[in-house]
Design a protein around this motif. Structure first.
Motif, short mmCIF file in Angstrom:
data_model
loop_
_atom_site.label_atom_id
_atom_site.label_comp_id
_atom_site.label_asym_id
_atom_site.label_seq_id
_atom_site.Cartn_x
_atom_site.Cartn_y
_atom_site.Cartn_z
N LYS A 178 0.84 -1.21 0.01
CA LYS A 178 -0.14 -0.01 -0.15
C LYS A 178 0.78 1.13 0.04
CE LYS A 178 -3.82 -2.21 2.70
NZ LYS A 178 -4.78 -2.21 3.58
N GLY A 179 1.98 1.21 0.80
CA GLY A 179 2.83 2.29 0.85
C GLY A 179 3.68 2.56 -0.51
N PHE A 180 3.86 1.57 -1.38
CA PHE A 180 4.48 1.76 -2.73
C PHE A 180 3.56 2.11 -3.59
CE2 PHE A 180 7.76 -1.26 -0.67
CZ PHE A 180 8.86 -0.49 -0.83
N GLU A 181 2.51 1.89 -3.56
CA GLU A 181 1.22 2.03 -4.32
C GLU A 181 0.98 3.79 -4.41
OE1 GLU A 181 -2.19 0.17 -3.06
OE2 GLU A 181 -1.64 -1.74 -3.95
N ASN B 250 -5.91 14.31 3.85
CA ASN B 250 -7.22 14.00 4.38
C ASN B 250 -7.16 14.19 5.82
OD1 ASN B 250 -9.61 12.27 5.24
ND2 ASN B 250 -9.65 12.18 3.06
N ASP B 251 -6.21 13.77 6.72
CA ASP B 251 -6.17 13.83 8.21
C ASP B 251 -5.94 15.26 8.54
OD1 ASP B 251 -6.87 11.24 8.10
OD2 ASP B 251 -4.60 10.82 8.85
N LEU B 252 -5.04 15.76 7.76
CA LEU B 252 -4.51 17.53 8.20
C LEU B 252 -5.64 18.15 7.72
CD1 LEU B 252 -2.74 19.56 8.84
CD2 LEU B 252 -2.04 19.44 6.28
N ALA B 253 -6.70 17.91 6.73
CA ALA B 253 -8.00 18.88 6.41
C ALA B 253 -9.00 18.36 7.51
CB ALA B 253 -8.55 18.32 5.15
N GLU B 254 -9.10 17.26 8.03
CA GLU B 254 -10.11 17.13 9.17
C GLU B 254 -9.59 17.76 10.47
OE1 GLU B 254 -13.40 15.69 10.83
OE2 GLU B 254 -12.80 15.77 8.59
N SER B 255 -8.35 17.61 10.69
CA SER B 255 -7.77 18.38 12.03
C SER B 255 -8.00 19.80 12.16
CB SER B 255 -6.52 17.97 12.49
OG SER B 255 -5.39 18.60 11.47
N LEU B 256 -8.03 20.47 10.77
CA LEU B 256 -7.88 21.98 10.64
C LEU B 256 -9.33 22.32 10.70
CD1 LEU B 256 -4.93 22.89 8.34
CD2 LEU B 256 -5.05 23.31 10.73
N PHE B 257 -10.23 21.58 10.02
CA PHE B 257 -11.48 22.05 9.52
C PHE B 257 -12.55 21.53 10.29
CE2 PHE B 257 -8.65 23.67 6.08
CZ PHE B 257 -9.25 25.06 5.98
N LYS C 233 -7.98 9.56 1.45
CA LYS C 233 -7.28 9.04 3.02
C LYS C 233 -6.45 7.76 2.27
CE LYS C 233 -7.86 7.47 7.43
NZ LYS C 233 -6.96 8.23 8.15
N GLN C 234 -5.32 7.79 2.67
CA GLN C 234 -4.11 6.68 2.13
C GLN C 234 -4.18 5.80 3.22
OE1 GLN C 234 0.02 7.82 2.80
NE2 GLN C 234 0.60 6.79 1.02
N GLY C 235 -4.27 5.94 4.52
CA GLY C 235 -4.21 4.81 5.40
C GLY C 235 -2.60 4.61 6.05
N GLU C 236 -2.58 4.00 7.12
CA GLU C 236 -1.03 3.53 7.47
C GLU C 236 -0.51 2.59 6.89
OE1 GLU C 236 -0.98 3.14 11.60
OE2 GLU C 236 -2.09 5.08 12.00
N SER C 237 0.88 2.56 6.81
CA SER C 237 1.74 1.60 6.17
C SER C 237 3.11 1.68 6.78
CB SER C 237 1.90 1.96 4.70
OG SER C 237 2.85 0.96 4.08
N ILE C 238 3.62 0.46 6.84
CA ILE C 238 5.16 0.34 7.63
C ILE C 238 6.09 0.84 6.42
CG2 ILE C 238 4.27 -1.81 8.80
CD1 ILE C 238 6.05 -3.43 6.70
N THR D 107 6.09 4.10 4.11
CA THR D 107 5.31 5.07 3.67
C THR D 107 6.24 5.91 2.91
OG1 THR D 107 3.46 5.05 5.53
CG2 THR D 107 3.64 7.09 4.06
N VAL D 108 6.25 5.82 1.67
CA VAL D 108 7.32 6.67 0.98
C VAL D 108 7.06 8.03 1.09
CG1 VAL D 108 8.55 7.05 -1.33
CG2 VAL D 108 7.71 4.85 -0.66
N VAL D 109 5.74 8.33 0.67
CA VAL D 109 5.15 9.78 0.87
C VAL D 109 3.66 9.79 1.59
CG1 VAL D 109 4.24 11.95 -0.24
CG2 VAL D 109 6.16 10.34 -1.39
N GLU D 110 3.79 10.32 2.80
CA GLU D 110 2.71 10.28 3.61
C GLU D 110 1.80 11.56 3.36
OE1 GLU D 110 0.02 10.15 5.75
OE2 GLU D 110 0.92 10.75 7.69
N THR D 111 0.71 10.85 2.66
CA THR D 111 -0.20 12.22 1.93
C THR D 111 -1.28 12.40 2.77
OG1 THR D 111 -1.59 10.24 0.89
CG2 THR D 111 0.39 11.26 -0.49
#
Length: 438
Positions: A66-69, A191-198, A223-228, A230-234
């Protein structure tokens, strides 16, 4: 016809004898419950260990995938730093005979950084690139009203980022080419950043402050979700233009990295050779000199991960091997005891015409049943733990049919090997001596 009937009759006789042997074996196991339990224990622990390792490795691989995707699979990174130790030809080498190569960070830090000028040269001269992007990042503070998010990864990029990062916009839109070129103060929020701010409010069109500078929110990522891995944590990222990033981080000449993807019909090696040649030309590197940059393939990260998972598998096999060895010896010991206890019965069976294979079958089936029962206990214990222990959904930990079959197959092999010698000994007993045994 006669020969065919004879063959059918013989097969039927063998089947009946095997059926009787299995029934006899199950009865013996039922009558010796404590002995059966001791035999099961070692095999259960061994199979529990190895199937747990298989299940954990599958979950880790699935999660890492999932992280590489989030990246294009054929993307290459041009950076000051390699993803792993390099050999004399500049190729990343993960492992060599004699151990891991040394990561010569003191040499890599002397290299000139990647800048926008490298990007402009590659962009103008690469014939095989579908897209080339220059990016860098910094840590910023984002505010909206009374809500503040600190320590946010702010990714600053040139145009073309959407081809390299597989970003799905669930609200709003992507930053346009003209906005990238003009350095417009627009931002895409994770996604998570937007939720925490707004906090449920629609962020599109709203103004936020990034390090004190105003930016209009034009998009929110899926939302990307967690991965062991995570090349880019979107989920907690803010994406802005390269030019706007210079302002909020007070940079004259940002240092970053290049990402490039080839055209559809270009293979990786050909593409890598072109990028290497162009970078050497631009930096005026003489033929006898080494590269002062690295071209990293993201498949290297997958190789690193596969190597780590291989180590986990090996450790799991070593741990399981001890338990299975103890279980195997336990089964063999129990089977020898069983042969000794049933010597007279074996003698009577042989005196009545029982063949060697019939006697061997009884003991091999008994050993096999013990081993398979032990495997099933171990597998059921894993299933129970997975049912009771709460596991985050993104890790997708579950027992697969392949792993269950593998566990039962391993246990079956242990059982047959452990029961072979006792079964051979029982089949070789002299009927007269066996009957007269005290």
């Amino acid at each position: 016809m006669k020969g065919k009937m004879s063959l059918i009759k013989k097969a039927r006789t063998i089947f009946i004898q095997l059926k009787e042997g299995v029934a006899f074996t199950l009865n013996e196991l039922k009558n010796n419950k404590f002995r059966t339990f001791l035999s099961l224990l070692g095999v259960s622990i061994g199979i529990f260990t190895i199937v747990s390792i298989f299940t954990a490795v599958d979950a880790l691989k699935s999660n890492a995938k999932k992280g590489f995707e989030s990246l294009s699979s054929n993307m290459m990174q041009i950076s000051q730093w390699p993803m792993g130790p390099e050999d004399e030809d500049g190729n990343v080498v993960l492992d060599m005979r004699g151990g891991m190569m040394e990561y010569r960070w003191w040499d890599y830090m002397k290299r000139p950084p990647i800048t926008i000028n490298d990007y402009k040269y590659l962009k103008a001269n690469s014939k095989l690139s579908e897209e080339v992007v220059f990016s860098y990042s910094g840590i910023g503070t984002i505010k909206y009203g009374r809500h503040t998010a600190s320590g946010v990864d702010v990714l600053c990029s040139t145009d073309g980022l959407s081809l390299l990062l597989k970003i799905d916009i669930v609200r709003g839109r992507m930053i346009t080419k003209s906005e990238f070129e003009n350095g417009t103060s627009v931002v895409i929020l994770g996604n998570d950043l937007a939720e925490s701010l707004f906090a449920g409010e629609d962020p599109i069109g709203k103004s936020v402050k990034i390090n004190g500078f105003s930016f209009m929110v034009v998009g929110v990522t899926e939302k990307q979700g967690e991965s062991i891995v995570t090349v880019v944590e979107t989920d907690n990222i803010a994406i802005i233009t390269y030019i706007a990033g210079k302002g909020i981080f007070y940079l004259r000449e940002p240092e970053g990295q290049l990402h490039a993807i080839p055209k559809a019909d270009i293979d990786q090696e050909t593409f890598k050779r072109e990028l290497t040649q162009l970078m050497r030309q631009y930096r005026r590197i003489r033929p006898e000199q080494k590269n002062n940059f690295s071209i990293n393939e993201y498949s290297v990260l997958e190789d690193i991960l596969e190597g780590l998972l291989g180590v986990i598998r090996t450790v799991g096999w070593v741990i399981a091997a001890f338990s299975l060895l103890i279980g195997g010896f336990g089964i063999a010991n129990i089977m020898f005891v069983s042969v000794r206890e049933r010597t007279k019965i074996i003698g009577i069976q042989k005196a009545l015409g029982a063949k060697k294979y019939f006697i061997m079958t009884q003991f091999l089936v008994e050993a096999l049943v013990l081993a398979i029962a032990g495997a099933l206990v171990g597998i059921l214990l894993i299933a129970l733990i997975l049912w009771i222990v709460p596991i985050p959904a993104e890790y997708d930990v579950h027992l697969t049919l392949e792993n269950i079959i593998a566990g039962v197959a391993i246990a079956s092999a242990i059982g047959l090997l452990s029961g072979l010698l006792p079964a051979w000994k029982a089949a070789g007993l002299n009927p007269v001596d066996a009957i007269n045994t005290k």
